[in-house]
Design a protein around this motif. Structure first.
Motif, PDB file in Angstrom:
ATOM      1  N   CYS A 124      59.652  15.308 -37.242  1.00 34.34           N
ATOM      2  CA  CYS A 124      60.269  16.508 -37.083  1.00 34.34           C
ATOM      3  C   CYS A 124      60.950  17.275 -38.447  1.00 34.34           C
ATOM      4  O   CYS A 124      60.847  18.251 -38.669  1.00 34.34           O
ATOM      5  CB  CYS A 124      61.369  16.671 -35.863  1.00 34.34           C
ATOM      6  SG  CYS A 124      60.708  15.834 -34.484  1.00 34.34           S
ATOM      7  N   ILE A 125      61.691  16.290 -39.028  1.00 27.96           N
ATOM      8  CA  ILE A 125      62.149  16.586 -40.172  1.00 27.96           C
ATOM      9  C   ILE A 125      61.346  17.068 -41.524  1.00 27.96           C
ATOM     10  O   ILE A 125      61.486  17.773 -42.082  1.00 27.96           O
ATOM     11  CB  ILE A 125      63.300  15.757 -40.680  1.00 27.96           C
ATOM     12  CG1 ILE A 125      64.397  15.476 -39.596  1.00 27.96           C
ATOM     13  CG2 ILE A 125      63.940  15.604 -41.888  1.00 27.96           C
ATOM     14  CD1 ILE A 125      65.371  14.478 -39.893  1.00 27.96           C
ATOM     15  N   SER A 126      60.251  16.104 -41.398  1.00 27.73           N
ATOM     16  CA  SER A 126      59.239  16.154 -42.532  1.00 27.73           C
ATOM     17  C   SER A 126      58.592  17.250 -42.350  1.00 27.73           C
ATOM     18  O   SER A 126      58.271  18.043 -43.150  1.00 27.73           O
ATOM     19  CB  SER A 126      58.506  15.007 -42.620  1.00 27.73           C
ATOM     20  OG  SER A 126      57.315  14.947 -43.679  1.00 27.73           O
ATOM     21  N   SER A 183      64.550   6.498 -37.939  1.00 25.25           N
ATOM     22  CA  SER A 183      63.585   7.073 -38.880  1.00 25.25           C
ATOM     23  C   SER A 183      64.001   8.190 -39.496  1.00 25.25           C
ATOM     24  O   SER A 183      63.430   8.433 -40.776  1.00 25.25           O
ATOM     25  CB  SER A 183      62.087   7.331 -37.754  1.00 25.25           C
ATOM     26  OG  SER A 183      62.533   8.617 -37.192  1.00 25.25           O
ATOM     27  N   THR A 184      64.937   8.999 -39.044  1.00 21.72           N
ATOM     28  CA  THR A 184      65.315  10.207 -39.470  1.00 21.72           C
ATOM     29  C   THR A 184      66.106   9.972 -40.752  1.00 21.72           C
ATOM     30  O   THR A 184      66.274  10.511 -41.886  1.00 21.72           O
ATOM     31  CB  THR A 184      66.107  11.145 -38.778  1.00 21.72           C
ATOM     32  OG1 THR A 184      67.248  10.040 -38.173  1.00 21.72           O
ATOM     33  CG2 THR A 184      65.315  11.754 -37.703  1.00 21.72           C
ATOM     34  N   ARG A 185      66.701   8.486 -40.898  1.00 17.35           N
ATOM     35  CA  ARG A 185      67.535   8.277 -42.132  1.00 17.35           C
ATOM     36  C   ARG A 185      66.658   7.230 -43.064  1.00 17.35           C
ATOM     37  O   ARG A 185      67.407   6.393 -43.728  1.00 17.35           O
ATOM     38  CB  ARG A 185      68.863   7.576 -41.608  1.00 17.35           C
ATOM     39  CG  ARG A 185      69.557   8.464 -40.942  1.00 17.35           C
ATOM     40  CD  ARG A 185      71.245   8.319 -40.644  1.00 17.35           C
ATOM     41  NE  ARG A 185      71.580   6.721 -41.139  1.00 17.35           N
ATOM     42  CZ  ARG A 185      72.078   5.911 -40.095  1.00 17.35           C
ATOM     43  NH1 ARG A 185      72.061   6.441 -38.887  1.00 17.35           N
ATOM     44  NH2 ARG A 185      72.336   4.768 -40.405  1.00 17.35           N
ATOM     45  N   THR A 224      58.065   9.610 -34.129  1.00 15.81           N
ATOM     46  CA  THR A 224      59.350   9.590 -35.014  1.00 15.81           C
ATOM     47  C   THR A 224      60.267  10.860 -35.146  1.00 15.81           C
ATOM     48  O   THR A 224      59.406  11.851 -35.108  1.00 15.81           O
ATOM     49  CB  THR A 224      59.114   9.141 -36.552  1.00 15.81           C
ATOM     50  OG1 THR A 224      58.152   9.999 -36.984  1.00 15.81           O
ATOM     51  CG2 THR A 224      58.363   7.636 -36.335  1.00 15.81           C
ATOM     52  N   GLY A 225      61.595  10.680 -34.843  1.00 19.31           N
ATOM     53  CA  GLY A 225      62.178  12.121 -35.399  1.00 19.31           C
ATOM     54  C   GLY A 225      61.880  12.306 -36.902  1.00 19.31           C
ATOM     55  O   GLY A 225      62.409  13.646 -37.421  1.00 19.31           O
ATOM     56  N   HIS A 226      61.604  11.455 -37.708  1.00 21.57           N
ATOM     57  CA  HIS A 226      61.284  11.691 -39.168  1.00 21.57           C
ATOM     58  C   HIS A 226      60.122  12.679 -39.268  1.00 21.57           C
ATOM     59  O   HIS A 226      60.216  13.405 -40.183  1.00 21.57           O
ATOM     60  CB  HIS A 226      60.838  10.455 -40.060  1.00 21.57           C
ATOM     61  CG  HIS A 226      60.857  10.552 -41.311  1.00 21.57           C
ATOM     62  ND1 HIS A 226      59.770  11.161 -41.895  1.00 21.57           N
ATOM     63  CD2 HIS A 226      61.774  10.497 -42.485  1.00 21.57           C
ATOM     64  CE1 HIS A 226      59.844  11.143 -43.311  1.00 21.57           C
ATOM     65  NE2 HIS A 226      61.377  10.854 -43.567  1.00 21.57           N
TER      66      HIS A 226
END
Length: 344
Positions: free
Chosen positions: A216-218, A282-284, A212-214
């Motif tokens: 990376c953000i998390s 996933s980032t949103r 998930t791209g999430h």
């Protein structure tokens, strides 16, 4: 240890960095057969078998299967120790050799670099090479490389389709770009079955994926995320993995599953048990990297093997989207070192 580590990194890098043709699923099979020749192997590539026994994988594979050089396969590898095993490691790696997004196509230039979406399976292959070289006396290891291309075409699986998983759970597809959890789920279910059927000692199941791209953000670039189920969490596994990784230059963040993550996946209409994904990136999506871990537990029947069950089974999901590599850099081979130092 240095030559072994070098070879392990080489295997992981070659599989992970290979372009979509050089490391298409059949070519990965050839490569693994060559470099891991001494391990027991089983390759599932027959379409009828995939459709019957690994239906979620088969859905992702449907468009790619029209091109012979892109046809998917699940590669099982096994190391049996010379002495009675004290524990069993069972690893499933996401090996999406190219991710177009499928029918929910990756637009706007974000498809470039998606040949790296196989780094989870590449890491599992590298880990198996460490096992193959070290030959631990009392650790049994089984791995599955889920090699598939998420192609787009006339035969693409699409949102709103309902597929029944190996465990008998009805899944409604919400987004074809959430193919990673689909391609691993039935192999993870098979691992659970093997652990039970063969009464393997102290089994610990893993999924390893650039999911998930999430993540990376998390967590931020360079960090893997470990998510334990209730059984592994009680054993303190993710925290131990984090501590070990910190000592050997492979940093981890630890995430915790909540009831919300399981509720998010529950079916919304008649005829479905679980929704595969929402239709936002996933980032949103709040808790966008925990939700797939809950999905994998729900669709494989691992939710029936929690702390309160008659047969608790440890399971850890590792999201390496932020730690595997950033295209065009060479894959890092995360999280192999931390796993080896923790479990071998």
């Amino acid at each position: 240890m240095q030559p072994i580590a070098t070879f392990m990194l080489l295997i992981c890098s070659l599989v992970g960095v290979g372009d979509p043709e050089r490391m298409a699923p059949p070519r990965v099979e050839d490569y693994v057969n060559n470099v891991l020749s001494s391990l027991k192997k089983e390759v599932i590539s027959d379409l009828d078998v995939l459709q019957k026994d690994y239906p979620l994988f088969a859905a992702v594979n449907r468009a790619a299967n029209q091109v012979s050089r892109h046809r998917g396969r699940i590669i099982f590898l096994e190391y049996v120790p010379p002495k009675p095993a004290r524990k069993t490691l069972m690893l499933v790696g996401k090996g999406v050799t190219y991710d177009t997004g499928g029918a929910d196509i990756k637009a706007g230039g974000v498809m470039a670099g998606m040949s790296r979406d196989k780094c989870g399976a590449a890491a599992v292959a590298g880990f198996m090479q460490i096992v193959n070289e070290q030959k631990p006396d009392d650790v049994h290891v089984i791995a599955a490389l889920c090699m598939v291309r998420n192609s787009v075409g006339e035969e693409s699986y699409v949102s709103d389709e309902i597929h029944t998983s190996r465990a008998g759970v009805r899944i409604r597809v919400g987004n074809t770009d959430a193919e990673g959890r689909m391609c691993m789920a039935d192999a993870l279910c098979r691992m659970k079955e093997i652990a039970i059927e063969r009464q393997l000692p102290d089994p610990h199941l893993f999924t390893i994926a650039t999911l998930t791209g999430h993540a990376c953000i998390s967590a931020g670039d360079g960090y893997s995320i470990a998510i334990d189920n209730s059984v592994a969490q009680k054993a303190g596994h993710a925290r131990l993995l984090q501590e070990t990784g910190q000592s050997f230059g492979e940093p981890f963040e630890v995430s915790v599953l909540r009831p919300d993550d399981f509720d998010f996946n529950k079916g919304k209409v008649i005829g479905e048990d679980i929704v595969q994904a929402n239709n936002a990136p996933s980032t949103r999506t709040p808790r966008g990297h925990q939700i797939p871990a809950a999905f994998l537990i729900q669709v494989t029947g691992l939710d029936k093997h929690g702390l309160e069950s008659n047969l608790p089974i440890k399971y850890t999901h590792i999201d390496i989207a932020a730690s595997a590599c950033v295209f065009p850099e060479i894959p890092t081979a995360a999280p192999i070192v931390a796993l080896a130092k923790t479990h071998l």
